[in-house]
Design a protein around this motif. Structure first.
Motif, short mmCIF file in Angstrom:
data_model
loop_
_atom_site.label_atom_id
_atom_site.label_comp_id
_atom_site.label_asym_id
_atom_site.label_seq_id
_atom_site.Cartn_x
_atom_site.Cartn_y
_atom_site.Cartn_z
N LEU A 817 2.92 -14.81 4.86
CA LEU A 817 2.51 -13.41 4.85
C LEU A 817 2.98 -12.68 6.11
O LEU A 817 3.37 -11.50 6.06
N SER A 821 5.35 -9.40 6.36
CA SER A 821 4.88 -8.23 7.11
C SER A 821 5.89 -7.83 8.17
O SER A 821 6.12 -6.63 8.43
N TRP A 858 -1.15 -4.25 1.81
CA TRP A 858 -1.33 -5.61 2.31
C TRP A 858 -2.28 -5.67 3.50
O TRP A 858 -2.93 -6.70 3.74
N PHE A 861 -5.43 -5.78 1.80
CA PHE A 861 -5.59 -7.03 1.06
C PHE A 861 -6.31 -8.10 1.86
O PHE A 861 -7.15 -8.84 1.32
N GLU A 877 -5.54 -10.68 -4.86
CA GLU A 877 -4.15 -10.99 -4.49
C GLU A 877 -3.19 -10.50 -5.57
O GLU A 877 -2.11 -9.94 -5.26
N ALA A 880 -2.85 -6.80 -5.28
CA ALA A 880 -2.01 -6.43 -4.12
C ALA A 880 -0.53 -6.57 -4.46
O ALA A 880 0.31 -5.72 -4.08
N SER A 884 1.73 -3.16 -4.59
CA SER A 884 2.88 -3.01 -3.68
C SER A 884 4.18 -2.93 -4.48
O SER A 884 5.10 -2.19 -4.12
#
Length: 916
Positions: A817, A821, A858, A861, A877, A880, A884
């Motif tokens: 993740l 990001s 996120w 999230f 999840e 999300a 997105s």
């Protein structure tokens, strides 16, 4: 303590005269040695010897406690008189009610009266004799059973050959003091009051008595120094089983240890957990209460109260007891008392009219018909009675007892007064309550039930067994073969001089059959424990009857001793159901008992079982924890399999599936539009190849959401996070490449800037591949070291088993993740820098919006995912991913599709560059 005694109202009680049918002897004392003069064995009959000079071991049957054994010293220091002393009387012993001569003498003591009136003592003169009141026809019948048994034994030629059995029967008046007087009288020999010489004692070999435990304690201790065995027919106190204190005591009735055990089983059988106890102020009542407490300890039965009927009847104290009974919530009352003490108590109880009580009787009064006749509210009483048996010829024998056969016998006079209310002996001095005269030829009828009830003899049967036990023991003693005896040097007892202790040896070993019952004694002198469960009912004519509704056999295994015919019982108030007597109602399954502080164990509150615990029985003490994969049902009565929860194809899962499929289809449609219009300026302006890559990766992102719906498996768990992370990394890498191209395109217009040659199609592919490869490496390491796996989570929600995918390695999960990001942030920063570049269609502006939505989704999230329980974590999840993906799709491609499909006139290079 007095056992069963016939009762009449006090208005019908009459005084007993002191005359008897037979002469008894008076105590005769030496005037010189100041002690009773008795003949020593081996001496001439006319050679008197002082009691103080006879060795204790050879002392005849004279009680030392009544003798002043203090010889007056003569000159020279000797106490031996030189001449035979004259004798003088020293008070009269009690006279026997019935007696018969015989070679072998036994005694019998019965409560022929149930109350004694003690004289007033002024300590200035000798007190008069205590007066007995309240003649008991039932106990009189017991005495006749002894006489009948002796006659049958004497008539049997095979029994006691060349010997006859004699008896002396005395009245104890149901009190220890009078019982002691009777015992001393039975020890006294048939002397001559005016004889110049002192006579010896009678040869008493055994004593049959007494009905009351307190009286039996006194009698046994009195006879113990002389080693005279005593057989009780109705004394049940467990204290008498102590062989150290009462070594010569036997009984043909079970002791109270078995009775209280039977009563405790009875209370448990009918669910009576909250009971009151009323007892008499004697050893019988006190030891019975002690035994009952011991038996119910550790069970669910508790005592609400225990009250003692005063020995000296006081109405104030009785009213206090009745108030306790009335205010208590206990509806069952167990009574340990003889009917003599119980009668006045019940008479006062009847006046108070306390309703709804179930009486449980001890064997002392459970068969007392006089109480059943006098107090109808006792109907429905249950209790244990000693075993009944047959006494052959008892009916005919008692009918022969009449004034003609026994003229001038005061006991027969009282019997006639009780049965007919008349006096058959006008020649005798009048009694304290004068009665009409009668002939004495009245016929005994069955209506005189207290005396003529032979339907099921119990105490009479016990008396009968006691006499036969003595007879069988004497027969064995007399049948002893020389040199094969049980005594020293294998000797036998002398038939002409039997000592009581020799008879006791044979009593301990006796065994015979009576009415199908094996009669013997254990090492404590007790007999086989057996009881009949009796129920007080009424005949159609209103007369009471005692119905046998069960039995208790103490020889059976634990739990099988008590057998009850419940359908035959008529309960108090003529109810068909047993009364409910509890301090607290039963706790239903699904709850447990919580004891109230400071109250008995039977008083409790019912507390529902906690979640995950059950109780499937009534009155459970604690709740049982369900196994790990089970949970309690709503009622808390059974464990059911836990609900297995995961993001299934229910309403939520199906909605997410439809949204994901729709997103994938929409993305493919956009891809089709772009491919169809690939030669138009708006498609070519920012490298159409990157747009195709972005659309393909978004399609894969939408499809990744489908992996989150359904039961987790090993492959789906590994595919969920890895596929999602790789496809999103590919998508963001493509957007990053597009952002770099946009920046490079506008920057390269400046003179001397050749940056575009470093961002050609090949370089763009390298950037996308490199950025995606980093995520692939992280996922590969994750799958190799600690891959995600399906798990059953029962800790988060105790009532459910959550099927979820454990990430395996939390570090790898957050690295995945974090890398996405990082790419998104980098892309957002670059697009933000290029947002104000000139042109009607600035794609950097749309990339900025898409990255802003992506990051917002996120960032939201993470807390939502952490705080969501069960399947909702997977739903968060999935949402999300879809949110997105839709954000990227609409922000990046919706404006282009709008121009392509709805504004084709704007799809020109000049317009896109902002040139007219």
């Amino acid at each position: 303590m007095t056992k069963a005694r016939g009762i009449k109202p006090l208005s019908s009680q009459r005084q007993v005269t002191s005359n008897q049918t037979s002469l008894g002897r008076q105590n005769i004392f030496c005037s010189q040695c100041a002690s009773q003069v008795i003949p020593a064995r081996g001496l001439q009959h006319n050679t008197p010897v002082c009691a103080s000079q006879v060795p204790p071991a050879r002392m005849p049957l004279v009680l030392w406690c009544l003798l002043f054994v203090s010889a007056s010293p003569l000159p020279g220091g000797t106490t031996q008189p030189s001449t035979p002393p004259p004798c003088s009387t020293h008070g009269a012993f009690q006279l026997p009610g019935f007696q018969a001569a015989g070679d072998l003498m036994i005694g019998g003591i019965f409560p022929l009266h149930y109350r004694v009136e003690l004289p007033i003592t002024n300590y200035t003169s000798a007190p008069p004799k205590a007066q007995c009141h309240g003649f008991d026809p039932r106990a009189f019948r017991w005495a006749q059973s002894l006489r009948l048994a002796v006659e049958q034994i004497n008539q049997n030629q095979e029994f006691l050959p060349n010997h006859t059995l004699g008896y002396k029967i005395f009245d104890s008046c149901a009190t220890p003091i009078t019982a002691l007087r009777a015992a001393l009288s039975s020890l006294n020999g048939p002397g001559e009051e005016n004889s110049p010489l002192c006579t010896g004692t009678g040869r008493l070999l055994a004593l049959v008595g007494e009905s009351g435990s307190s009286q039996s304690i006194v009698l046994s201790r009195t006879l113990q120094p002389f080693r005279i065995p005593m057989i009780s027919y109705f004394s049940t106190c467990s204290c008498l089983s102590n062989r150290k204190e009462f070594p010569t005591f036997f009984r043909v009735v079970p002791n109270d240890d078995y009775q209280v055990k039977a009563l405790a089983r009875l209370l448990q059988q009918f669910g009576w957990r909250w009971i009151g106890v009323v007892l008499e102020d004697h050893d019988y009542g006190r030891f019975a209460l002690q035994g009952l407490r011991r038996e119910i300890q550790g069970t669910d039965v508790c005592l609400a109260y225990s009250e003692m009927i005063p020995k000296d009847y006081r109405r104030e104290r009785v009213l206090q007891i009745l108030e306790v009974m009335q205010t208590s919530s206990a509806r069952v009352v167990v009574v340990f008392s003889g009917e003599g003490e119980l009668y006045p108590f019940l008479r006062e109880f009847e006046k108070q009219k306390i309703p709804g009580l179930q009486w449980v009787a001890s064997e002392a009064w459970v068969s007392a018909k006089v109480l059943a006749e006098a107090f109808p509210f006792l109907d429905g009483t249950v209790g244990f009675a000693v075993r009944e048996g047959k006494v052959p010829g008892l009916g005919e024998f008692v009918r022969k007892v009449n004034p003609e056969t026994y003229p001038s016998n005061p006991l027969v006079r009282e019997l006639w007064g009780e049965l007919y209310g008349c006096d058959p002996f006008p020649s005798l001095p009048p009694s304290t309550t004068p009665l009409p005269l009668c002939t004495g030829k009245e016929v005994l009828l069955e209506e005189q039930s207290a005396y003529m009830d032979f339907s099921g003899p119990r105490v009479s049967y016990n008396v009968y067994k006691a006499v036969y036990a003595i007879a069988h023991s004497l027969h064995s003693l007399l049948s002893c073969q020389p040199d094969a005896g049980p005594f020293l040097n294998q000797s036998c007892a002398l038939s002409s001089n039997i000592d009581p202790w020799q008879l006791q040896h044979y009593l301990q070993e006796v065994s015979f059959n009576a009415s199908g019952e094996e009669v013997n004694f254990d090492l404590k002198g007790d007999s086989i424990p057996s009881y009949d469960l009796m129920n007080w009912q009424r005949n159609p004519d209103g007369n009471p009857r005692f119905v046998k509704v069960g039995l208790f056999d103490g020889t059976k295994d634990s739990g099988k001793e008590l057998v009850i015919q419940e359908e035959a019982i008529v309960w108090a108030g003529h109810q068909s159901q047993a009364v409910v007597s509890v301090c607290s109602s039963s706790c239903a399954p699904g709850s447990r008992k919580a004891v109230r502080h400071g109250e008995p164990l039977c008083c409790f509150d019912c507390v529902p079982c906690d979640s995950g615990k059950i109780s499937n029985q009534t009155d459970s003490i604690e709740c049982t924890v369900c196994p790990e994969d089970f949970w309690s049902n709503d009622d808390g009565t059974r464990c059911i399999p836990k609900t297995v929860e995961f993001l299934s194809h229910d309403a939520m899962g199906l909605s997410l599936t439809v949204i994901a499929v729709a997103g994938a289809c929409l993305t493919i449609a956009v891809l089709g539009v772009f491919l169809h219009n690939r030669n138009t300026p708006i498609v070519r302006i920012n490298n159409s190849e990157l747009s195709y890559f972005i659309l393909i990766s978004l399609t894969l992102c939408f499809l990744c959401a489908l992996v989150f719906v359904g039961e987790p498996t090993t492959w789906s768990c590994m595919l969920r996070h890895t596929a999602f992370s790789i496809t999103f990394s590919l998508c963001i890498s493509c957007i990053l490449g597009k952002t770099l191209v946009v920046l490079a395109a506008f920057t390269s217009t400046r003179p001397g800037n050749n940056i575009m040659r470093w961002l050609g199609p090949r370089q763009q592919r390298v950037i996308i591949f490199s950025c995606t490869l980093v995520q692939v490496i992280i996922c590969t390491a994750w799958l190799t070291d600690a891959p995600p796996f399906p798990s059953r989570n029962s800790q988060h929600q105790s009532s459910k088993i959550i099927l979820e995918c454990s990430v395996g390695s939390s570090l790898a999960f957050w690295c995945v993740l974090g890398y996405i990001s990082l790419l998104a942030c980098l892309c957002f920063v670059l697009a933000f820098l290029a947002r104000k570049l000139p042109g009607n269609f600035n794609e950097a502006k749309f990339i900025t919006f898409s990255m802003l939505i992506f990051c917002a989704v996120w960032v939201s999230f993470i807390p939502a995912y952490v705080s969501s329980p069960g399947k909702y974590a997977d739903a968060v999840e999935t949402f999300a991913i879809l949110a997105s993906s839709y954000g990227l799709l609409f922000c990046l491609f919706a404006p282009k599709c709008f121009i392509i499909l709805l504004r084709p006139e704007q799809n020109t290079k000049q317009h896109l560059m902002g040139k007219k």
